[in-house]
Scaffold this motif. Sequence first.
Motif, PDB file in Angstrom:
ATOM      1  N   THR A  31       0.852  -1.183   0.000  1.00  0.00           N
ATOM      2  CA  THR A  31       0.000   0.000   0.000  1.00  0.00           C
ATOM      3  C   THR A  31       0.888   1.233   0.000  1.00  0.00           C
ATOM      4  N   MET A  89       1.555   4.885   1.237  1.00  0.00           N
ATOM      5  CA  MET A  89       1.169   5.746   2.347  1.00  0.00           C
ATOM      6  C   MET A  89       2.080   6.966   2.388  1.00  0.00           C
ATOM      7  N   GLN A 105       0.666   9.687   7.122  1.00  0.00           N
ATOM      8  CA  GLN A 105      -0.146   8.496   7.408  1.00  0.00           C
ATOM      9  C   GLN A 105       0.669   7.426   8.134  1.00  0.00           C
ATOM     10  N   ILE A 106       1.936   7.262   7.746  1.00  0.00           N
ATOM     11  CA  ILE A 106       2.782   6.252   8.384  1.00  0.00           C
ATOM     12  C   ILE A 106       2.967   6.572   9.863  1.00  0.00           C
ATOM     13  N   LYS A 158      -0.230   5.932  11.876  1.00  0.00           N
ATOM     14  CA  LYS A 158      -0.581   4.519  12.061  1.00  0.00           C
ATOM     15  C   LYS A 158       0.391   3.797  12.983  1.00  0.00           C
TER      16      LYS A 158
END
Length: 578
Positions: A183, A185, A189-190, A193
């Motif tokens: 995916t 990212m 976003q990394i 998460k």
Amino acid sequence: MTDESKKNGNKVDIEKVNQRYQALKNERSPWDTAWRDLADHFCPTRFRADTDSSDRKPEILNRNIVDTTGLQDMRTLAAGMQGGMTSPVRPWFKIGLEDEEAAQAPDAGAWLDEVRKRMQVLLHRSNFYNMAHSLYSDLGTFGQGLMIETADWDGLHFQLIPAGEYVLDTNDKGDVDTFMYRTRMSARQIIQKFGEDVVPDHIKTAAKNSGAAVTSFFDVIHAVFPRSERTFGRLDSLNMPWASVWWLGFGNTGGGKPCVLRESGFKSFPAFAPRWGVTGNDKYGRSPAMDALPDCRMLQQMGKTTLRAMHKAVDPPVAVPSSLKNEGVDLTPAGVNYLSMDGPEKGRIEPIQQIQPQIIAAAEQKIESVRQAVHDGLFADLFKMLMLNDRRQITATEIEAREREKLILLGPVVERLDREFLSPLVMRTFQLMADFDHLPPQPDSIAGAPLRVEFVSVMAQAQKLVSTSPIDQTFAFVVNVAQAKPEVLDNIDVDYTVREYAEALGAPAAMMLPEGQVQQTRAARAQAQQQAAAQAQQQAAMQQAVDLTGAAKNLGQTPLGADGQTAMDALMGGLGSM
């Protein structure tokens, strides 16, 4: 295990896992070309190549599509499978017990029905039905799909991975037990998460840059596979049966070394990878779109040719005298041109090629026959019948009567989806409900009994009608014969027949009373009938005694003549004279 993995406290060797991922990608590469071609004709934007590391956005408009038959039929197939297999507006599954003795417990049926209702509520609150629709589209197009189910205290969550971004592996039984997918990212976003503590410095730097934080993308790989090294009996995140590992792609680690972002695990396999059909030991499935692809390609070419012919028919190429080469010739509608009609070269503009109307009509007729071939290949007529009929009136019997042959063709697909998608879905959802305390209290009488999933959707019931038709025909025959010979009914076990019929039609579990309770009810009824008969007999005897007493009294009081002699006196006198 590498030193880097030991230092980070990981139980998996990330370098070996990544090598396996690359090997599975190489094994899948022949399918990529086929999937891309299928997506172009049936389901654009559903294919995402994980070999593409650029930030290029996929094409939004279908510029190369001339005839949309393939797209529309695939949309019909996905909607028909949704309505026929997992309809959001009607029950499509029920839960039973493998142990027949436990299933006969008095409170088993009510508990199973309550579990089903709660599960349906959770599925409706989640994004399951939206993802299921897209999964059916992937199945029809690529013959393969991958859906992941997770849960938290907010409920269930489903994720559909696009074709081309995942790889699969199977065990010795041919069942999918491993999946890995890439995916893309952003740095922001990394960090959201996985947290700042585990990401490399260049990711943190990109996240601090307001522009790069949302525009710079990195490859993140997620893998789930059976864990070979674990301590049995412990269910912490590093000892669960299935390992779950997230890591940065080797090209995005800043130094060429693997960087594990998270390692955890699952109690049960969290993904469903159903296949439309499988050949041999293939890991990936085959789809009806593969069979319809030649016809769909032909439609695109025939569509282009017919459009050119129609264009020529209404606006044909023309021959213009060379003397008018430098003159302004107006060929638009209602255009006026002043031409000389003298000399050897007449000033006349004539069409060079004229397309006959019957040619276009023949081409359109041929196109329609090819379209019908695509309809048949994607079961469009069957699914349209399912969708266009009133849901309150359509029955599985009507479906079987009208589309028996097509339903027989879909039989293997329905059975495979039950085994590879729907049954694992219900069982995993049940396990997640237990983990997050969403189940009703289980009766002690069925504690530990394994569950059994049964399907009562329109298509599942249509398949089961194969077993109910003999029951209907046999019972109708016996009833007709019984009018002349009633003792023929002794051949029918009515209780067994009713239970088999109810199971085939998918009746609620609580609807059928346990056999023990039925026997108790019948014994109580028989005892009540015996008591009622005895009471009636006793009352009849008492009434007979009363009648005799009354008759004797009447004889002693009834006069026969003027001397006042009664009937009883006369009777006694007669007896005395004998």
